[in-house]
Enzyme design. Sequence first.
Site, PDB file in Angstrom:
ATOM      1  N   LYS A  14       0.821  -1.219   0.000  1.00  0.00           N
ATOM      2  CA  LYS A  14       0.000   0.000   0.000  1.00  0.00           C
ATOM      3  C   LYS A  14       0.853   1.267   0.000  1.00  0.00           C
ATOM      4  O   LYS A  14       0.448   2.263  -0.573  1.00  0.00           O
ATOM      5  CB  LYS A  14      -1.036  -0.001   1.121  1.00  0.00           C
ATOM      6  CG  LYS A  14      -0.515  -0.199   2.503  1.00  0.00           C
ATOM      7  CD  LYS A  14      -1.690  -0.356   3.444  1.00  0.00           C
ATOM      8  CE  LYS A  14      -1.326  -0.626   4.868  1.00  0.00           C
ATOM      9  NZ  LYS A  14       0.035  -0.588   5.340  1.00  0.00           N
ATOM     10  N   ARG A  89      -5.875   2.934  11.730  1.00  0.00           N
ATOM     11  CA  ARG A  89      -5.446   1.568  12.035  1.00  0.00           C
ATOM     12  C   ARG A  89      -6.480   0.855  12.919  1.00  0.00           C
ATOM     13  O   ARG A  89      -6.329  -0.317  13.207  1.00  0.00           O
ATOM     14  CB  ARG A  89      -4.144   1.579  12.828  1.00  0.00           C
ATOM     15  CG  ARG A  89      -2.870   1.785  12.043  1.00  0.00           C
ATOM     16  CD  ARG A  89      -2.482   0.585  11.232  1.00  0.00           C
ATOM     17  NE  ARG A  89      -1.113   0.143  11.349  1.00  0.00           N
ATOM     18  CZ  ARG A  89      -0.100   0.598  10.628  1.00  0.00           C
ATOM     19  NH1 ARG A  89      -0.275   1.549   9.751  1.00  0.00           N
ATOM     20  NH2 ARG A  89       1.091   0.078  10.783  1.00  0.00           N
ATOM     21  N   ARG A 123      12.634  -8.008   3.321  1.00  0.00           N
ATOM     22  CA  ARG A 123      12.829  -6.652   2.801  1.00  0.00           C
ATOM     23  C   ARG A 123      14.175  -6.057   3.229  1.00  0.00           C
ATOM     24  O   ARG A 123      14.559  -6.133   4.389  1.00  0.00           O
ATOM     25  CB  ARG A 123      11.678  -5.778   3.330  1.00  0.00           C
ATOM     26  CG  ARG A 123      11.711  -4.355   2.894  1.00  0.00           C
ATOM     27  CD  ARG A 123      10.370  -3.705   2.977  1.00  0.00           C
ATOM     28  NE  ARG A 123       9.839  -3.603   4.341  1.00  0.00           N
ATOM     29  CZ  ARG A 123       8.644  -3.087   4.617  1.00  0.00           C
ATOM     30  NH1 ARG A 123       7.851  -2.677   3.643  1.00  0.00           N
ATOM     31  NH2 ARG A 123       8.217  -3.012   5.864  1.00  0.00           N
ATOM     32  N   ARG A 156      14.724  -2.872   8.210  1.00  0.00           N
ATOM     33  CA  ARG A 156      13.953  -2.042   9.133  1.00  0.00           C
ATOM     34  C   ARG A 156      13.882  -2.768  10.471  1.00  0.00           C
ATOM     35  O   ARG A 156      13.668  -3.975  10.500  1.00  0.00           O
ATOM     36  CB  ARG A 156      12.536  -1.853   8.572  1.00  0.00           C
ATOM     37  CG  ARG A 156      12.235  -0.453   8.111  1.00  0.00           C
ATOM     38  CD  ARG A 156      10.935  -0.368   7.395  1.00  0.00           C
ATOM     39  NE  ARG A 156       9.767  -0.552   8.257  1.00  0.00           N
ATOM     40  CZ  ARG A 156       8.519  -0.321   7.864  1.00  0.00           C
ATOM     41  NH1 ARG A 156       8.276   0.081   6.637  1.00  0.00           N
ATOM     42  NH2 ARG A 156       7.522  -0.515   8.687  1.00  0.00           N
ATOM     43  N   ARG A 167       3.336  -7.529  14.499  1.00  0.00           N
ATOM     44  CA  ARG A 167       2.640  -6.523  13.688  1.00  0.00           C
ATOM     45  C   ARG A 167       1.440  -7.132  12.967  1.00  0.00           C
ATOM     46  O   ARG A 167       0.387  -6.504  12.849  1.00  0.00           O
ATOM     47  CB  ARG A 167       3.607  -5.906  12.658  1.00  0.00           C
ATOM     48  CG  ARG A 167       4.620  -4.973  13.287  1.00  0.00           C
ATOM     49  CD  ARG A 167       5.770  -4.693  12.338  1.00  0.00           C
ATOM     50  NE  ARG A 167       5.385  -3.882  11.194  1.00  0.00           N
ATOM     51  CZ  ARG A 167       6.091  -3.840  10.055  1.00  0.00           C
ATOM     52  NH1 ARG A 167       7.182  -4.563   9.903  1.00  0.00           N
ATOM     53  NH2 ARG A 167       5.680  -3.079   9.068  1.00  0.00           N
TER      54      ARG A 167
END
Length: 212
Positions: A14, A89, A123, A156, A167
């Site tokens: 997104k 959220r 990632r 990250r 998460r």
Amino acid sequence: MKRIIFLGFPGSGKGTQSVLLGQQFDIFTLSTGELFRSIVKDSQDDEVANQIKLLINQGELVSDELTFEVIKKSLPKGSESWILDGFPRNVNQAELLENFSSPTDVVLIDVPEKIIFQRLTGRRIAKKSGKLYNIYLNPPKQDGICDETGELLEIRTDDIPEIVEKRLNVYKKETFPLIEYYQKKGILHIIPGDLPIFQVQQHLKEALQLND
Ligand code: AMP
């Protein structure tokens, strides 16, 4: 006027899609995750910034009050167009937003959870070149090194596997209810997200009736 919210698991794409759409149609685009990361980076000795950093690194949400403060400061008021990535959220944040500037469209980028896990934990980021890699799906030629600049790739802090699991659980508990919330308002579009970036973009523009 388009006021668009992006929903989807972290790593659903997104962020990428919202930036592309914002650039193409010149719409103000805001990612609360990016905003929080820049607050953390720019104000290292600040107490609020340290709190935010701790929460992000633990995979927890920042408080609704603080998040909405940031939104109110940044978002154009009233009827102007905007794109939001990562906000709201939860239902409480959605209701705070309704009283400020309500969305015209909500897009859910739909990607199966097992693909998401690979996307996030694999990632790797090259800060200088801005290139994104994935050690499983799109690895650099040489392990840990950017093809373009030769810089060391970074991960990250919230992309390590234990935090990713957290998460995803937070997303399922807090953010899933928003799908029904916006479905009931009749403004939800579900877009297949396990496709190349360009194809997702095409689906998105079709659903939002935005023409090139
Ligand atoms: P993201 O880049 O969207 O995955 O966000 C990274 C982190 O920033 C999240 O795990 C949260 O700690 C925090 N964050 C981003 N958006 C929000 C939000 N709307 N409410 C609370 N915390 C948020």
